[in-house]
Design an enzyme around this catalytic site. Structure first.
Site, PDB file in Angstrom:
ATOM      1  N   PRO A  18       0.835  -1.205   0.000  1.00 43.77           N
ATOM      2  CA  PRO A  18       0.000   0.000   0.000  1.00 43.77           C
ATOM      3  C   PRO A  18       0.872   1.258   0.000  1.00 43.77           C
ATOM      4  O   PRO A  18       1.805   1.379   0.790  1.00 43.77           O
ATOM      5  CB  PRO A  18      -0.791  -0.130   1.308  1.00 43.77           C
ATOM      6  CG  PRO A  18      -0.778  -1.590   1.626  1.00 43.77           C
ATOM      7  CD  PRO A  18       0.546  -2.085   1.142  1.00 43.77           C
ATOM      8  N   GLU A  19       0.579   2.172  -0.928  1.00 41.79           N
ATOM      9  CA  GLU A  19       1.323   3.417  -1.010  1.00 41.79           C
ATOM     10  C   GLU A  19       0.427   4.550  -0.519  1.00 41.79           C
ATOM     11  O   GLU A  19      -0.656   4.306   0.026  1.00 41.79           O
ATOM     12  CB  GLU A  19       1.823   3.624  -2.433  1.00 41.79           C
ATOM     13  CG  GLU A  19       2.787   2.510  -2.863  1.00 41.79           C
ATOM     14  CD  GLU A  19       3.394   2.720  -4.238  1.00 41.79           C
ATOM     15  OE1 GLU A  19       3.274   3.835  -4.793  1.00 41.79           O
ATOM     16  OE2 GLU A  19       3.981   1.768  -4.778  1.00 41.79           O
ATOM     17  N   LYS A  53       2.975   7.204   4.923  1.00 41.83           N
ATOM     18  CA  LYS A  53       2.117   6.023   4.797  1.00 41.83           C
ATOM     19  C   LYS A  53       1.671   5.483   6.157  1.00 41.83           C
ATOM     20  O   LYS A  53       1.297   4.316   6.285  1.00 41.83           O
ATOM     21  CB  LYS A  53       2.839   4.940   3.987  1.00 41.83           C
ATOM     22  CG  LYS A  53       3.061   5.354   2.531  1.00 41.83           C
ATOM     23  CD  LYS A  53       3.548   4.231   1.655  1.00 41.83           C
ATOM     24  CE  LYS A  53       4.998   3.914   1.876  1.00 41.83           C
ATOM     25  NZ  LYS A  53       5.519   2.927   0.897  1.00 41.83           N
ATOM     26  N   HIS A  57      -5.731 -14.140   9.102  1.00 45.24           N
ATOM     27  CA  HIS A  57      -4.736 -13.072   9.189  1.00 45.24           C
ATOM     28  C   HIS A  57      -5.285 -11.794   9.823  1.00 45.24           C
ATOM     29  O   HIS A  57      -4.705 -10.717   9.658  1.00 45.24           O
ATOM     30  CB  HIS A  57      -4.175 -12.773   7.798  1.00 45.24           C
ATOM     31  CG  HIS A  57      -3.532 -13.959   7.147  1.00 45.24           C
ATOM     32  ND1 HIS A  57      -2.407 -14.566   7.665  1.00 45.24           N
ATOM     33  CD2 HIS A  57      -3.867 -14.663   6.029  1.00 45.24           C
ATOM     34  CE1 HIS A  57      -2.072 -15.593   6.891  1.00 45.24           C
ATOM     35  NE2 HIS A  57      -2.936 -15.667   5.900  1.00 45.24           N
ATOM     36  N   ARG A  95       1.361 -11.043   5.626  1.00 46.50           N
ATOM     37  CA  ARG A  95       2.819 -11.130   5.762  1.00 46.50           C
ATOM     38  C   ARG A  95       3.327 -10.583   7.099  1.00 46.50           C
ATOM     39  O   ARG A  95       4.506 -10.692   7.402  1.00 46.50           O
ATOM     40  CB  ARG A  95       3.490 -10.406   4.591  1.00 46.50           C
ATOM     41  CG  ARG A  95       3.156 -11.033   3.249  1.00 46.50           C
ATOM     42  CD  ARG A  95       3.814 -10.326   2.089  1.00 46.50           C
ATOM     43  NE  ARG A  95       5.267 -10.450   2.130  1.00 46.50           N
ATOM     44  CZ  ARG A  95       6.077  -9.952   1.206  1.00 46.50           C
ATOM     45  NH1 ARG A  95       5.565  -9.285   0.176  1.00 46.50           N
ATOM     46  NH2 ARG A  95       7.381 -10.093   1.296  1.00 46.50           N
ATOM     47  N   LYS A 123      23.230  15.215  -6.154  1.00 42.97           N
ATOM     48  CA  LYS A 123      22.748  13.861  -5.875  1.00 42.97           C
ATOM     49  C   LYS A 123      22.993  12.951  -7.082  1.00 42.97           C
ATOM     50  O   LYS A 123      22.259  12.999  -8.074  1.00 42.97           O
ATOM     51  CB  LYS A 123      21.262  13.881  -5.525  1.00 42.97           C
ATOM     52  CG  LYS A 123      20.917  14.656  -4.259  1.00 42.97           C
ATOM     53  CD  LYS A 123      21.466  13.966  -3.025  1.00 42.97           C
ATOM     54  CE  LYS A 123      21.023  14.698  -1.764  1.00 42.97           C
ATOM     55  NZ  LYS A 123      21.532  14.056  -0.546  1.00 42.97           N
ATOM     56  N   ARG A 161      13.895  -2.712  -7.097  1.00 44.57           N
ATOM     57  CA  ARG A 161      12.478  -2.588  -7.441  1.00 44.57           C
ATOM     58  C   ARG A 161      12.321  -2.612  -8.953  1.00 44.57           C
ATOM     59  O   ARG A 161      13.135  -2.051  -9.690  1.00 44.57           O
ATOM     60  CB  ARG A 161      11.886  -1.283  -6.896  1.00 44.57           C
ATOM     61  CG  ARG A 161      12.070  -1.067  -5.408  1.00 44.57           C
ATOM     62  CD  ARG A 161      11.373  -2.131  -4.571  1.00 44.57           C
ATOM     63  NE  ARG A 161       9.940  -2.110  -4.750  1.00 44.57           N
ATOM     64  CZ  ARG A 161       9.114  -1.314  -4.068  1.00 44.57           C
ATOM     65  NH1 ARG A 161       9.594  -0.450  -3.177  1.00 44.57           N
ATOM     66  NH2 ARG A 161       7.817  -1.383  -4.262  1.00 44.57           N
TER      67      ARG A 161
END
Length: 271
Positions: free
Chosen positions: A2-3, A57, A90, A109, A150, A259
């Protein structure tokens, strides 16, 4: 995972059922999550909820005595259910309120977290967080200054919570594609015009995702059990080998910072 849009969707879904109601008790079936559930939360009783907010988040439940901090982890979700609802395998935590409902946390998880603090300003997980992406603080000039010196892949830079919070993998991919910027471009090479375009696009993509209830790819469901529908509008994420919606070329993928990254090599030239 979830973002930000998924967490914002969860916040908006649960708030009407919790705000101004009283927590009767907290039932913890699995205290060992990413971090152990705070003892103060386990023993919490008869405390009024005065507000619910979000930081990055993290879900924040404001009570008269302190703050419950929830993070959904990789596969977690929250939903409002009647107090007599059957318990699934769960379902690890229930926050029971005095309206016949409860907030149920499900996490296959068990990589989420439910913590407690009496002072948000000193909460250790918030101290190094960057600005909210939908705030005025996140603007083109901020991004330009932050990116100087950067030598980091731009996609990794955008996903750094110390730079800006909540721009996760899905939405970083989509924003870079819309802006025509390669995900491996070095952050220090961003122009001011590109920063302006990126900031506006990130805000637009996140707002659209929130309106659609987030993105459901595997585990995420809205608090009412419905999926998020932004997945139907994804332009490149998860679309390897499919035609680019801009030029018709083939979408490619590569691994950046462990990713999956998706891009069009024709529309997003590296440089």
């Amino acid at each position: 995972m979830p973002e930000l849009p998924e967490v914002e969707t969860a916040l908006r879904g649960i708030s009407p059922y919790l705000k101004n109601f009283t927590i009767e008790k907290v039932v913890v079936r699995k205290p060992k999550l990413r971090w152990a559930v705070s003892e103060e939360l386990i023993t919490l009783k008869n405390v009024k909820i005065v507000d619910l907010t979000r930081r990055a988040k993290y879900l924040i439940i404001h009570t008269e005595k302190g703050y419950i901090i929830g993070h959904l982890g990789m596969s977690g979700s929250v939903r409002i259910v009647p107090q007599d609802s059957a318990i699934d395998k769960h379902d690890h935590i229930d926050i029971v309120v005095n309206n016949g409902k409860l907030l149920r946390y499900n996490d296959p998880r068990r990589f989420g977290a439910w913590l407690w603090t009496e002072n948000l300003d000193d909460f250790h997980l918030f101290l190094k967080l960057g600005p909210e992406p939908l705030s005025d603080e996140f603007n083109a000039e901020y991004l330009f200054k932050k990116s100087r010196q950067k030598s980091t892949a731009l996609k990794t830079f955008l996903m750094d919570n110390a730079v800006v919070v909540g721009v996760g993998n899905i939405y970083a991919n989509e924003s870079l594609f819309i802006c025509g910027i390669h995900p491996l471009k070095l952050a220090k090479n961003l122009t001011r015009n590109q920063c302006f375009s990126l900031v506006n696009t990130i805000k637009d993509v996140l707002r659209k995702a929130i309106i659609q209830g987030g993105t459901t790819l595997k585990d995420f469901l809205q608090p009412d059990g419905r999926p998020g529908y932004f997945a139907q509008e994804l332009l490149v994420y998860g679309n390897k080998d499919k035609p680019c919606p801009k030029c018709g070329g083939k979408i490619e993928s590569l691994i950046i910072g462990q990713r999956n990254s998706f891009f069009c090599p024709k529309c997003q030239k590296r440089g």
